[in-house]
Write an enzyme that holds these catalytic residues in place. Structure first.
Site, PDB file in Angstrom:
ATOM      1  N   GLY A 257     -16.797   8.532 -23.642  1.00 16.81           N
ATOM      2  CA  GLY A 257     -18.189   8.895 -23.400  1.00 16.81           C
ATOM      3  C   GLY A 257     -18.306   9.339 -21.966  1.00 16.81           C
ATOM      4  O   GLY A 257     -17.564  10.214 -21.509  1.00 16.81           O
ATOM      5  N   GLU A 258     -19.180   8.694 -21.255  1.00 10.52           N
ATOM      6  CA  GLU A 258     -19.352   9.008 -19.840  1.00 10.52           C
ATOM      7  C   GLU A 258     -19.356   7.683 -19.091  1.00 10.52           C
ATOM      8  O   GLU A 258     -20.222   6.847 -19.318  1.00 10.52           O
ATOM      9  CB  GLU A 258     -20.670   9.769 -19.656  1.00 10.52           C
ATOM     10  CG  GLU A 258     -20.900  10.281 -18.260  1.00 10.52           C
ATOM     11  CD  GLU A 258     -19.793  11.214 -17.781  1.00 10.52           C
ATOM     12  OE1 GLU A 258     -19.312  11.016 -16.648  1.00 10.52           O
ATOM     13  OE2 GLU A 258     -19.421  12.129 -18.545  1.00 10.52           O
ATOM     14  N   SER A 259     -18.372   7.505 -18.213  1.00  7.69           N
ATOM     15  CA  SER A 259     -18.221   6.186 -17.596  1.00  7.69           C
ATOM     16  C   SER A 259     -19.397   5.827 -16.692  1.00  7.69           C
ATOM     17  O   SER A 259     -19.745   4.656 -16.566  1.00  7.69           O
ATOM     18  CB  SER A 259     -16.897   6.115 -16.844  1.00  7.69           C
ATOM     19  OG  SER A 259     -16.796   7.156 -15.906  1.00  7.69           O
TER      20      SER A 259
ATOM     21  N   CYS B 176     -10.297   6.790 -22.613  1.00 12.51           N
ATOM     22  CA  CYS B 176     -10.962   7.794 -21.773  1.00 12.51           C
ATOM     23  C   CYS B 176     -11.958   7.145 -20.805  1.00 12.51           C
ATOM     24  O   CYS B 176     -11.527   6.498 -19.869  1.00 12.51           O
ATOM     25  CB  CYS B 176     -11.581   8.867 -22.669  1.00 12.51           C
ATOM     26  SG  CYS B 176     -11.814  10.415 -21.789  1.00 12.51           S
TER      27      CYS B 176
ATOM     28  N   ARG C 133     -10.937  10.867 -12.322  1.00 13.92           N
ATOM     29  CA  ARG C 133     -11.855  11.313 -13.391  1.00 13.92           C
ATOM     30  C   ARG C 133     -11.762  12.819 -13.584  1.00 13.92           C
ATOM     31  O   ARG C 133     -11.506  13.568 -12.649  1.00 13.92           O
ATOM     32  CB  ARG C 133     -13.305  10.970 -13.029  1.00 13.92           C
ATOM     33  CG  ARG C 133     -13.626   9.514 -13.121  1.00 13.92           C
ATOM     34  CD  ARG C 133     -15.101   9.276 -12.814  1.00 13.92           C
ATOM     35  NE  ARG C 133     -15.967   9.857 -13.827  1.00 13.92           N
ATOM     36  CZ  ARG C 133     -17.147  10.414 -13.584  1.00 13.92           C
ATOM     37  NH1 ARG C 133     -17.616  10.475 -12.354  1.00 13.92           N
ATOM     38  NH2 ARG C 133     -17.869  10.909 -14.569  1.00 13.92           N
TER      39      ARG C 133
ATOM     40  N   ARG D  22     -12.335  16.008 -21.199  1.00 11.20           N
ATOM     41  CA  ARG D  22     -12.678  15.682 -19.801  1.00 11.20           C
ATOM     42  C   ARG D  22     -12.014  14.355 -19.411  1.00 11.20           C
ATOM     43  O   ARG D  22     -12.637  13.433 -18.901  1.00 11.20           O
ATOM     44  CB  ARG D  22     -14.196  15.629 -19.596  1.00 11.20           C
ATOM     45  CG  ARG D  22     -14.811  17.024 -19.594  1.00 11.20           C
ATOM     46  CD  ARG D  22     -16.308  17.010 -19.414  1.00 11.20           C
ATOM     47  NE  ARG D  22     -16.936  16.170 -20.430  1.00 11.20           N
ATOM     48  CZ  ARG D  22     -17.585  15.039 -20.200  1.00 11.20           C
ATOM     49  NH1 ARG D  22     -17.754  14.603 -18.966  1.00 11.20           N
ATOM     50  NH2 ARG D  22     -18.108  14.345 -21.177  1.00 11.20           N
TER      51      ARG D  22
ATOM     52  N   HIS E 272      -8.062  10.190 -26.993  1.00  8.38           N
ATOM     53  CA  HIS E 272      -8.948   9.602 -28.008  1.00  8.38           C
ATOM     54  C   HIS E 272      -8.277   9.479 -29.374  1.00  8.38           C
ATOM     55  O   HIS E 272      -8.512  10.312 -30.252  1.00  8.38           O
ATOM     56  CB  HIS E 272     -10.175  10.503 -28.197  1.00  8.38           C
ATOM     57  CG  HIS E 272     -11.100  10.553 -27.040  1.00  8.38           C
ATOM     58  ND1 HIS E 272     -12.155   9.681 -26.887  1.00  8.38           N
ATOM     59  CD2 HIS E 272     -11.144  11.386 -25.980  1.00  8.38           C
ATOM     60  CE1 HIS E 272     -12.808   9.969 -25.780  1.00  8.38           C
ATOM     61  NE2 HIS E 272     -12.222  11.008 -25.203  1.00  8.38           N
TER      62      HIS E 272
ATOM     63  N   GLU F 241      -9.122   7.698 -31.717  1.00  8.40           N
ATOM     64  CA  GLU F 241     -10.142   7.482 -32.758  1.00  8.40           C
ATOM     65  C   GLU F 241     -10.693   8.799 -33.297  1.00  8.40           C
ATOM     66  O   GLU F 241     -11.357   8.825 -34.325  1.00  8.40           O
ATOM     67  CB  GLU F 241     -11.278   6.596 -32.219  1.00  8.40           C
ATOM     68  CG  GLU F 241     -12.293   7.266 -31.301  1.00  8.40           C
ATOM     69  CD  GLU F 241     -11.785   7.515 -29.870  1.00  8.40           C
ATOM     70  OE1 GLU F 241     -10.570   7.339 -29.594  1.00  8.40           O
ATOM     71  OE2 GLU F 241     -12.625   7.919 -29.038  1.00  8.40           O
TER      72      GLU F 241
HETATM   73  N1  GLN Z   1     -15.271  12.455 -18.045  1.00  9.45           N
HETATM   74  C1  GLN Z   1     -15.766  11.222 -18.578  1.00  9.45           C
HETATM   75  C2  GLN Z   1     -15.999  10.216 -17.467  1.00  9.45           C
HETATM   76  O1  GLN Z   1     -15.683  10.447 -16.366  1.00  9.45           O
HETATM   77  C3  GLN Z   1     -14.838  10.658 -19.612  1.00  9.45           C
HETATM   78  C4  GLN Z   1     -14.766  11.584 -20.789  1.00  9.45           C
HETATM   79  C5  GLN Z   1     -14.476  10.914 -22.093  1.00  9.45           C
HETATM   80  O2  GLN Z   1     -14.569   9.687 -22.254  1.00  9.45           O
HETATM   81  N2  GLN Z   1     -14.166  11.705 -23.075  1.00  9.45           N
HETATM   82  O3  GLN Z   1     -16.494   9.156 -17.722  1.00  9.45           O
END
Ligand code: GLN
Length: 248
Positions: free
Chosen positions: A54-56, A87, A117, A157, A229, A231
């Protein structure tokens, strides 16, 4: 039976739960899989926790707002329960992160490494690549017909581990064996992606002597992380492997 949670703020929550369900069935293990958004739910995860992608930055904000950040640190670093971050989850489980926003970013920690990141750039530089994952070789996830199959790894990403912090650690006689667990590099992305700043600066550490690549899967004691990922594909070999490691 044992309970495994998936941190359920965002990302591939359902996908991880589905993969865990299939993996448990293939091992004929009876497990309970729950979504985790509160410390009571976290507490009930006696066997382990997955932190999805997701997005950390969002994950750490959501965890803080739900009062989960400290319980998560306690879960990982004091109780030393089993955790797997994919991720953004790997970012959360690292002690340090680079390329974070100006006002910083709170992490859970547990892996004595620095992650970089968005290592491969933006969303449109996301990619899928086939990996030979040696650590799957001894798993029942890998039967004869699949032992030579590469693993389809999806990088979105994605971060990579670009520095090991353990070398600087002095031996602490008080530490339990668990606390002394070394960082095990489980997979490195070879070749074409290796032209990153850390590798060029010779900061990649002793694990990749020829500067051969970026660390994309690792384990330290109870903490496992992947940049990619599993999953998001229907290859459940890593989920099976992880269950084998944590359910004994
Ligand atoms: N770029 C995201 C981050 O910095 C991580 C991306 C992902 O979990 N697919 O959190």
């Amino acid at each position: 039976g044992p309970t495994i949670g998936v941190l359920a703020f965002q990302g591939g929550v359902i996908e991880h739960m589905t993969a865990l369900t299939k993996a448990a069935a293939s091992l004929q293990k009876d497990i309970t899989i729950i979504e985790v958004r509160s410390s009571a739910e976290l507490e009930s995860c006696d066997a382990g926790l997955i932190i999805p992608g997701g997005e950390s930055t969002h994950l750490s904000r959501a965890a803080r707002e739900c009062g989960l950040l400290e319980p998560l640190r306690d879960y990982v670093k004091v109780k030393r329960r089993q955790v797997w971050g994919t991720c953004a989850g790997l970012i959360m489980l690292s002690e340090e992160a680079s390329a974070v926003k100006k006002d910083g970013q709170e992490l859970i920690g547990g892996l004595d490494v620095r992650v970089h990141r968005n290592h491969f750039g933006r969303q449109n530089e996301s990619f899928m690549t086939n990996l030979d994952l040696d650590f799957l070789r001894n798993s029942t996830a890998t039967n004869e017909s699949s032992s030579s199959l590469p693993f389809p790894a999806m990088f979105i990403r994605a971060p990579v581990v670009d520095k090991l912090l353990t070398a600087a650690k002095t031996h602490d006689a008080e530490a339990t064996p668990q606390e002394d667990a070394p960082v095990e590099v489980l997979a490195v992305l070879p070749g074409r992606h290796a032209s990153n700043k850390a590798a060029a600066a010779g900061e990649l550490g002793p694990v990749s002597p020829e500067g051969a690549g970026d660390i994309i899967a690792l384990r330290q004691g109870n903490v496992f992380g992947t940049s990619f990922h599993p999953e998001l594909t229907d290859d459940i070999r890593i989920h099976v492997w992880w269950l084998e490691q944590i359910l004994s």
